[in-house]
Enzyme design. Structure first.
Site, PDB file in Angstrom:
ATOM      1  N   ASN A  41      -3.316  -3.629  -2.094  1.00  0.00           N
ATOM      2  CA  ASN A  41      -3.946  -3.219  -3.359  1.00  0.00           C
ATOM      3  C   ASN A  41      -3.141  -2.125  -4.046  1.00  0.00           C
ATOM      4  OD1 ASN A  41      -4.553  -1.234  -1.481  1.00  0.00           O
ATOM      5  ND2 ASN A  41      -6.543  -0.756  -2.392  1.00  0.00           N
ATOM      6  N   PRO A  99     -12.428   3.854  -2.857  1.00  0.00           N
ATOM      7  CA  PRO A  99     -11.797   2.673  -3.480  1.00  0.00           C
ATOM      8  C   PRO A  99     -10.981   1.824  -2.516  1.00  0.00           C
ATOM      9  CG  PRO A  99     -10.684   4.697  -4.162  1.00  0.00           C
ATOM     10  CD  PRO A  99     -11.947   5.109  -3.470  1.00  0.00           C
ATOM     11  N   ASP A 100     -10.445   2.433  -1.448  1.00  0.00           N
ATOM     12  CA  ASP A 100      -9.636   1.664  -0.501  1.00  0.00           C
ATOM     13  C   ASP A 100     -10.499   0.934   0.527  1.00  0.00           C
ATOM     14  OD1 ASP A 100      -7.090   0.794  -0.080  1.00  0.00           O
ATOM     15  OD2 ASP A 100      -6.378   2.585   0.954  1.00  0.00           O
ATOM     16  N   HIS A 154     -14.933  11.677   9.806  1.00  0.00           N
ATOM     17  CA  HIS A 154     -14.492  10.947  10.990  1.00  0.00           C
ATOM     18  C   HIS A 154     -14.725   9.443  10.870  1.00  0.00           C
ATOM     19  CE1 HIS A 154     -14.860   9.639  15.276  1.00  0.00           C
ATOM     20  NE2 HIS A 154     -13.822  10.455  15.414  1.00  0.00           N
ATOM     21  N   VAL A 192     -17.686  -1.591  28.808  1.00  0.00           N
ATOM     22  CA  VAL A 192     -16.979  -1.025  27.646  1.00  0.00           C
ATOM     23  C   VAL A 192     -15.474  -1.049  27.858  1.00  0.00           C
ATOM     24  CG1 VAL A 192     -16.719   1.017  26.173  1.00  0.00           C
ATOM     25  CG2 VAL A 192     -18.963   0.440  27.150  1.00  0.00           C
ATOM     26  N   TYR A 227     -18.072   3.105  31.215  1.00  0.00           N
ATOM     27  CA  TYR A 227     -18.998   2.068  31.664  1.00  0.00           C
ATOM     28  C   TYR A 227     -18.246   0.742  31.809  1.00  0.00           C
ATOM     29  CZ  TYR A 227     -22.910   5.205  30.657  1.00  0.00           C
ATOM     30  OH  TYR A 227     -23.781   6.264  30.654  1.00  0.00           O
ATOM     31  N   ASP A 256      -8.405   1.022  30.003  1.00  0.00           N
ATOM     32  CA  ASP A 256      -7.953  -0.367  29.850  1.00  0.00           C
ATOM     33  C   ASP A 256      -6.599  -0.453  29.159  1.00  0.00           C
ATOM     34  OD1 ASP A 256     -10.173  -2.189  30.854  1.00  0.00           O
ATOM     35  OD2 ASP A 256     -11.305  -0.869  29.524  1.00  0.00           O
ATOM     36  N   SER A 306     -10.056   8.942  19.197  1.00  0.00           N
ATOM     37  CA  SER A 306     -10.918   8.343  18.172  1.00  0.00           C
ATOM     38  C   SER A 306     -10.121   7.468  17.221  1.00  0.00           C
ATOM     39  CB  SER A 306     -11.605   9.436  17.346  1.00  0.00           C
ATOM     40  OG  SER A 306     -12.790   9.855  17.949  1.00  0.00           O
ATOM     41  N   ASN A 349     -10.288  13.715  24.492  1.00  0.00           N
ATOM     42  CA  ASN A 349      -9.113  14.494  24.105  1.00  0.00           C
ATOM     43  C   ASN A 349      -8.905  15.770  24.912  1.00  0.00           C
ATOM     44  OD1 ASN A 349      -8.851  12.621  21.999  1.00  0.00           O
ATOM     45  ND2 ASN A 349     -10.192  13.831  20.683  1.00  0.00           N
ATOM     46  N   ASP A 382       0.832  -1.198   0.000  1.00  0.00           N
ATOM     47  CA  ASP A 382       0.000   0.000   0.000  1.00  0.00           C
ATOM     48  C   ASP A 382       0.873   1.257   0.000  1.00  0.00           C
ATOM     49  OD1 ASP A 382      -2.965  -1.117   0.777  1.00  0.00           O
ATOM     50  OD2 ASP A 382      -1.339  -2.311   1.629  1.00  0.00           O
ATOM     51  N   ASP A 398     -20.852   5.952  14.246  1.00  0.00           N
ATOM     52  CA  ASP A 398     -20.092   7.181  14.014  1.00  0.00           C
ATOM     53  C   ASP A 398     -20.851   8.117  13.079  1.00  0.00           C
ATOM     54  OD1 ASP A 398     -17.629   8.883  13.430  1.00  0.00           O
ATOM     55  OD2 ASP A 398     -16.711   7.278  14.591  1.00  0.00           O
TER      56      ASP A 398
END
Length: 626
Positions: A400, A361-362, A386, A493, A490, A516, A540, A478, A319, A353
């Site tokens: 590819n 294309p990717d 995003h 999560v 939570y 975590d 993100s 952030n 790539d 999101d």
């Protein structure tokens, strides 16, 4: 005592209007001195660090657009060589519909110097009369006539930013010049100024509610503002080494003296050493015996290739942007992990999101139909950028020959659009998106979004998906704060904060006891709407690295429960900061190879092994008795 589900319409309505925003926008690592931002900074200091991160994102995105534009020009030359003027016009028109940033393409005949110009539409033609553009196109033609490439600096014209690039054909008969728009830079800057909180982020309760109904998504008004060819052979006299502890200057001098070589070249966390007197086998023996590295492997040779052949060694994909910009994959041992698993189409990752560019294309063949919560009658197209960036980190096409490589080769993305064109949405829309994803086969859900307020409504949706054995992964935020962000905080999560290319906590990244793991989140190259690529920073960008890892784990061992997958990811890390879990680094940065190695066998956390052994023994005895 926890509040019952769907307590009453009033609480539902109140939860429905809590704003959910994008969580966009760091050797023995435990002993590596950390930057000063492991403690809370004064606002001006934090602002300067974030401005520096934004500058890096813009600089990297500028380079990505130029590399991508060069590949587009080479593609145009291959496709149009020998075609008639009408065929060239039709091809260019179609190309510009999907690549609107390729404002103008100019076909140059080297023998007679004649040119044919193709613009996107009549309204854009006036730009070509600007002196700066005319001058740069003339310089591009002169370079092509001399069989040379050309690339201008960026310049401002009529409120837009552009550059000129040109390439001659391999046979020296023609060339193509392009006027390329860099609107993507403006988009990235606007996007990151908001999501790295370079403009004030509104406190809870600062929203003007115009109408309150849990079924509507149009109720909120924000009151205040916010780079290969096949690795078929390697350099015989070179070696790539990743040390357990980064060597200091004295140790590097010792290696240089032992090998009679120049100082090693550092790339990310690895070093490349070249020796005129030792071959790879001898170099490997030297490093293995004297330095006990994490690994010492050949320095594979790779070159850009227009035909994009399949790599013999899939750990070094072809790539376009991989080798120069995707530091995040080697840093998380993703390339080594591909030797164990490249994923499975049966393990679906939902990206809850802003939607995804369904035509990129990717991402071709990687995107499922998904769902648009904001406008159910429409497809979940991304009007922010995003979600497309998040999806590319997880599952952009690998090998590819263009763009970026995703962490998984085969896992599919389920786009769930819950955030509108402002990059925000309601608790209700996010909750609905999570439930829809869980009901439609998602095994992993990525949530690169959040808010500092708890909402029982959203928590119920989280628990619903968790009870259906879904692995939920979320970004922490952030704002360089210890304050818990939701849904990341939570208990159901998996919370992810961000590191930079030095494995330090990223300056903007939130922290806390609920974190975590860490994952790369600084200037991450990925897909962007309009068939483009961009570098973005933020937790993100860290979160989808972990969602991709969870998908790879579930691909290699589908029998693992969501809790087992989460425990395994915590146990299989590169420990950072103080030993074990700490509030700045969680358990450490994800290690894809280590995690997949552990997932290949029945996974049992060490503390539960005696009980597991006893259960297995009882099972065997029961079978014998039967």
């Amino acid at each position: 005592m926890s509040r019952p589900k769907w307590l009453n319409p009033l609480l539902g309505a109140a939860a429905g209007v809590l704003l959910i925003t994008l969580m966009l926008p760091s050797r023995d690592h435990r002993q590596t001195p950390q930057p000063e931002y492991t403690t809370k900074m004064v606002p001006q200091q934090e602002k300067q660090l974030k401005k520096g991160m934004l500058a890096l994102d813009l600089s990297a995105t500028d380079t990505l657009t130029r590399m991508d534009a060069r590949q587009d020009i080479q593609y145009v030359m291959r496709e149009l060589n020998g075609k008639t003027a009408n065929q060239k016009r039709q091809f260019t028109h179609t190309l510009q519909q999907s690549h609107s940033h390729l404002h103008t393409l100019q076909w140059i005949h080297i023998r007679d110097g004649k040119t044919n110009t193709y613009t996107g539409n009549k309204a854009q033609t006036s730009l070509l009369n600007h002196p700066q553009i005319q001058s740069s196109l003339a310089a591009a033609r002169r370079s092509v006539m001399q069989n040379k490439s050309y690339e201008s600096a960026a310049f401002q014209v009529e409120g837009g930013k552009y550059f000129i690039m040109a390439e001659p054909s391999a046979d020296g008969t023609c060339g193509v010049a392009a006027l390329v728009s860099q609107q993507v830079l403006r988009d990235v800057e606007k996007h990151q100024r908001k999501n790295l909180r370079l403009i004030p982020y509104p406190k809870e309760g600062s929203y003007k509610i115009e109408s309150v109904h849990p079924d509507t998504l149009h109720d909120i008004t924000v009151k205040t503002g916010h780079d290969n060819e096949n690795a078929s052979h390697y350099f015989e006299n070179e070696i790539v080494v990743r040390f357990r502890h980064n060597p200091d200057s004295r140790q590097l001098k010792e290696i240089t003296a032992d090998l009679h070589c120049e100082p090693g070249r550092k790339l990310g966390y690895t070093y490349v050493f070249h020796s005129d007197k030792m071959n790879f086998k001898e170099l490997k023996q030297y490093f293995s015996q004297k330095w006990n590295p994490l690994y010492a492997e050949p320095h594979y040779m790779y070159l850009t290739n227009e035909k994009a052949p399949i790599n013999a060694d899939s750990s070094i994909p072809n790539d376009l942007l991989f080798s120069r910009y995707q530091w995040n994959l080697p840093a998380t041992e993703t390339n080594r992990g591909w030797k164990l698993s490249k994923g499975s189409k049966d393990v679906i990752v939902a990206v809850v999101d802003t939607g995804v560019d369904l035509d990129h294309p990717d991402l071709k063949g990687q995107i499922l139909s998904g769902h648009n919560v904001v406008n159910p009658s429409e497809k979940p197209y991304d009007d922010v950028g995003h979600g497309t960036h998040v999806a590319g980190i997880i599952s952009a096409l690998v090998n590819n020959g263009e763009g970026v490589a995703g962490m998984t080769w085969y896992n599919k993305i389920m786009p769930i659009k819950v955030l509108d064109q402002s990059g925000s949405g309601t608790t209700y829309s996010v909750a609905e998106g999570i439930i829809w994803a869980a009901d439609h086969g998602a095994k992993v859900i990525n949530l690169s979004l959040g808010n500092y307020a708890q909402a029982s409504f959203l928590h119920d949706a989280i628990k619903y998906a968790y009870d259906k054995d879904v692995v939920l992964v979320a970004a922490t935020g952030n704002d360089n704060t210890e304050r818990p962000g939701y849904p990341a905080a939570y208990p159901e999560v998996f919370a992810v904060s961000a590191t930079d290319s030095s494995m330090h906590r990223a300056s903007f990244s939130n922290y806390g006891d609920y974190v975590d793991v860490m994952a790369p989140g600084a200037s991450i190259a990925s897909t962007y709407p309009g068939n483009q690529y961009a570098a973005l920073s933020g937790t993100s960008m860290a979160s989808p690295h972990v969602s991709a890892l969870a998908a790879l784990i579930r691909s290699v061992n589908p029998d693992l429960t969501n809790k087992e997958v989460m425990d395994l990811m915590r146990d299989s890390v590169i420990d950072l900061g103080t030993p074990g879990h700490d509030k700045y680094f969680g358990y450490g940065q994800i290690d894809v190879y280590k995690a997949l190695k552990a997932a290949q066998r029945p996974y049992v956390p060490l503390q539960f092994y005696p009980q597991h052994f006893s259960d297995k023994l009882k099972s065997i005895l029961k079978k014998l008795e039967a």
